[in-house]
Design a protein around this motif. Structure first.
Motif: not given
Length: 277
Positions: A196-197, A205-206, A208-209, A212-213, A222, A225
């Motif tokens: 998870d973030i 984090q950018t 990582h997200q 995921l997006d 979804d 995570n």
């Protein structure tokens, strides 16, 4: 040779990066018979947003292979490959580690009939492999189907769950693994867990997200995570022993002998978890 094997894009995306770990002529021929055209756009977007993804996938596969090689050098096991997809892991096992394998069971809800056919076309030995087309979340039917194909609950088993938990709920995952619980903890499990973030270093984090997006958009759903603590709490329902969690940084150091791509906990999108069940 018939038309190339068409498989889900997410599975094909993973295999696009897997050429490094499959070296034999037949394994390479198998990978070349997959259709990659449908993931061109996705791969380009991922390479732009999160270039380290390919290395993470390769390290994840090395971690699974190292797990299998270790246990199969120490005893005889059945092997259950859950969410087997198009991965030619069973081809690798029957070629290189067959001496201590009692039987291999590949389980997934689609495409295994085509995979079996492609093995036959390429003369990949599948005499000790059962291809079971089954939705794992239907645990009652799954277990009956597995036993009908010759699975013996009394025999020690290696269970790989690569690419499973990120696409199903935590409780479904636990329900599946509960089927393999033993009093003597003779079964061994390995799986990957998407981080998870909040477990990721701020400057990553950018990336990582972003990945995921992209994946959520592509699968129209979804990605599951979790934090490490959530996973460890979840696993307590299984009463496991010898839980080992490895970061991608730790795996990279073991496999590559250096840390070039991943450096700390939270780098690499996923962690690998193994346990005795």
């Amino acid at each position: 040779m018939k038309d190339h094997l068409k498989v889900p894009a997410t599975s094909t995306l993973v295999l696009k990066y897997s050429g490094e770990i499959y070296h034999s002529e037949k394994e390479q021929a198998y990978l070349q018979n997959l259709t990659y055209s449908e993931i061109t756009e996705l791969a380009a977007e991922i390479n732009k947003t999160c270039p380290p993804l390919g290395e993470m996938i390769v390290l994840r596969k090395y971690a699974v292979r190292r797990f299998l090689e270790y246990w199969l050098s120490n005893g005889k096991f059945q092997v259950c490959i859950l969410a087997a997809g198009a991965e030619p892991l069973s081809a690798y096992l029957t070629t290189h580690l067959h001496k201590n394998i009692i039987h291999i069971f590949e389980i997934d809800r689609g495409h295994l009939d085509l995979k079996k056919e492609l093995y036959q076309q390429l003369d990949i030995d599948s005499s000790n492999i059962s291809f079971i087309q089954q939705d794992l979340r239907d645990t009652g039917t799954f277990w009956n189907n597995l036993v009908q194909h010759g699975y013996d609950p009394a025999q020690p088993t290696l269970i790989t769950c690569e690419g499973l938990l990120p696409y199903i709920g935590n409780e479904d995952f636990v329900k599946i693994l509960k089927l393999f619980m033993t009093h003597g903890k003779q079964n061994k499990v390995i799986f990957d867990s998407a981080i998870d973030i909040n477990s990721v270093r701020e400057f990553n984090q950018t990336y990582h997200q972003g990945i995921l997006d992209i994946m959520c958009k592509f699968i129209n759903g979804d990605i599951n995570n979790n934090s490490r603590n959530t996973i460890l709490e979840l696993l307590q329902q299984l009463q496991p022993e010898n839980i080992v969690v490895e970061t991608m940084a730790e795996i990279e150091l073991k496999i590559r002998g250096r840390q070039t791509t991943f450096h700390e906990t939270g780098d690499g999108l996923e962690e690998m978890v193994s346990l005795d069940l």
